[in-house]
Motif scaffolding. Structure first.
Motif, mmCIF file in Angstrom:
data_model
loop_
_atom_site.group_PDB
_atom_site.id
_atom_site.type_symbol
_atom_site.label_atom_id
_atom_site.label_comp_id
_atom_site.label_asym_id
_atom_site.label_seq_id
_atom_site.Cartn_x
_atom_site.Cartn_y
_atom_site.Cartn_z
ATOM 1 N N LEU A 84 -3.955 1.608 3.085
ATOM 2 C CA LEU A 84 -3.162 0.871 1.870
ATOM 3 C C LEU A 84 -3.933 0.568 0.727
ATOM 4 O O LEU A 84 -3.810 0.572 -0.592
ATOM 5 C CB LEU A 84 -1.916 0.072 2.398
ATOM 6 C CG LEU A 84 -0.760 0.563 2.884
ATOM 7 C CD1 LEU A 84 0.264 -0.507 3.471
ATOM 8 C CD2 LEU A 84 0.045 1.672 2.532
ATOM 9 N N ALA A 85 -5.223 -0.190 1.200
ATOM 10 C CA ALA A 85 -6.231 -0.580 0.266
ATOM 11 C C ALA A 85 -6.693 0.510 -0.722
ATOM 12 O O ALA A 85 -6.957 0.635 -1.687
ATOM 13 C CB ALA A 85 -7.424 -1.346 1.203
ATOM 14 N N VAL A 86 -6.952 1.858 0.323
ATOM 15 C CA VAL A 86 -7.411 2.995 -0.613
ATOM 16 C C VAL A 86 -6.455 3.497 -1.517
ATOM 17 O O VAL A 86 -6.951 3.763 -2.527
ATOM 18 C CB VAL A 86 -7.743 4.104 0.542
ATOM 19 C CG1 VAL A 86 -8.117 5.211 -0.093
ATOM 20 C CG2 VAL A 86 -8.889 3.650 1.349
ATOM 21 N N CYS A 87 -5.171 3.508 -1.221
ATOM 22 C CA CYS A 87 -4.141 3.692 -2.058
ATOM 23 C C CYS A 87 -4.109 2.839 -3.322
ATOM 24 O O CYS A 87 -4.208 3.301 -4.543
ATOM 25 C CB CYS A 87 -2.848 3.631 -1.288
ATOM 26 S SG CYS A 87 -2.493 4.966 -0.199
ATOM 27 N N ARG A 88 -4.222 1.696 -3.058
ATOM 28 C CA ARG A 88 -4.340 0.644 -4.282
ATOM 29 C C ARG A 88 -5.467 0.856 -5.212
ATOM 30 O O ARG A 88 -5.342 1.036 -6.179
ATOM 31 C CB ARG A 88 -4.185 -0.754 -3.750
ATOM 32 C CG ARG A 88 -3.859 -1.912 -4.849
ATOM 33 C CD ARG A 88 -4.158 -3.165 -4.371
ATOM 34 N NE ARG A 88 -5.329 -3.359 -4.132
ATOM 35 C CZ ARG A 88 -6.066 -3.710 -3.014
ATOM 36 N NH1 ARG A 88 -5.037 -4.160 -1.536
ATOM 37 N NH2 ARG A 88 -7.251 -4.204 -2.632
#
Length: 236
Positions: free
Chosen positions: A174-178
């Motif tokens: 999710l950090a990569v998505c953000r």
């Protein structure tokens, strides 16, 4: 009065049109009557019978963006049966449309197979690019590149097609998505069922405006789209 005793015709048996073994397992395209179905590792993934929730995935992401954002760039994770791509291509407001699909078989079915009837015009749209790649790999190379991420690669964050997909919904994923989003950009994730656990995971990952939109289905719990925003001042 004459009472009819005629029974309805039984459901059509599925006919396998293509079966491939790839690096992530088996993928199958089959036809059931007029409906085309994609099966991955024995798990039903999606079909062409409806598509409302796949279209909402794209529409809800666009609606969450500021109306004055010029030609926003969208990444669609998973080509599937093509409904999300077609919906994006119908909308002139979208700028660049990038579709990431890891299964070459699915790309082939759209380019020269039975699914071309659905997606042919959208694939020919000059805004459209199809990337044959792993979704997380593509996102890692996309810092601040996209205004919207529309992800539909599983039956949901808690119902993945392969075990490796779970990494997308982890804190690191999710950090990569953000990070792949522009400030104020929107993450939209399709799911076959709601998940309060995933909503909390989105908040824990630094997303704002987390909410879930429901799409009624004929039977069972509704399909949903999870929506979350990268905060405008988030520099992560």
């Amino acid at each position: 009065m004459t009472v009819s005793t005629t029974l309805p015709d039984p459901p059509a048996a599925p006919v396998t049109l293509d079966r491939r073994d790839g690096p992530y397992g088996e993928v199958v395209l089959r036809r059931r009557g007029e409906v085309l179905e994609i099966i991955a590792n024995g798990c039903f993934l999606m079909d062409t019978s409806d598509g409302r929730s796949e279209r909402l995935l794209v529409d809800a992401a666009l609606a969450a963006l500021p109306a004055d954002r010029c030609a926003p760039a969208v990444l669609i994770g998973g080509l599937g049966v093509g409904f999300s791509l077609v919906q994006a291509a119908r909308e002139p407001r979208w700028g660049r449309i990038t579709v990431v699909e890891r299964e070459q078989a699915v790309v082939d079915w759209h380019r020269s197979g039975p699914l071309a009837e659905i997606s042919g015009r959208a694939l020919a749209d000059p805004r459209t690019e199809v990337a044959h790649a792993d979704l997380l790999d593509r996102l890692r190379a996309a810092e601040g590149e996209f205004d919207a991420l529309c992800l539909d690669i599983d039956n949901g964050p808690e119902w993945t097609v392969t075990d490796g997909n779970a990494g997308l919904y982890s804190p690191a994923g999710l950090a990569v998505c953000r990070t792949a989003l522009t400030p104020g950009g929107v993450l939209a994730v399709w799911s076959a069922r709601p998940s309060e656990k995933f909503e909390q995971a989105l908040r824990n990952a630094g997303f704002a405006g987390v909410r879930t939109e429901e799409i009624a289905v004929a039977r069972g719990v509704p399909d949903v789209v999870h929506l979350a925003l990268r905060p405008p001042l988030d520099a992560a």
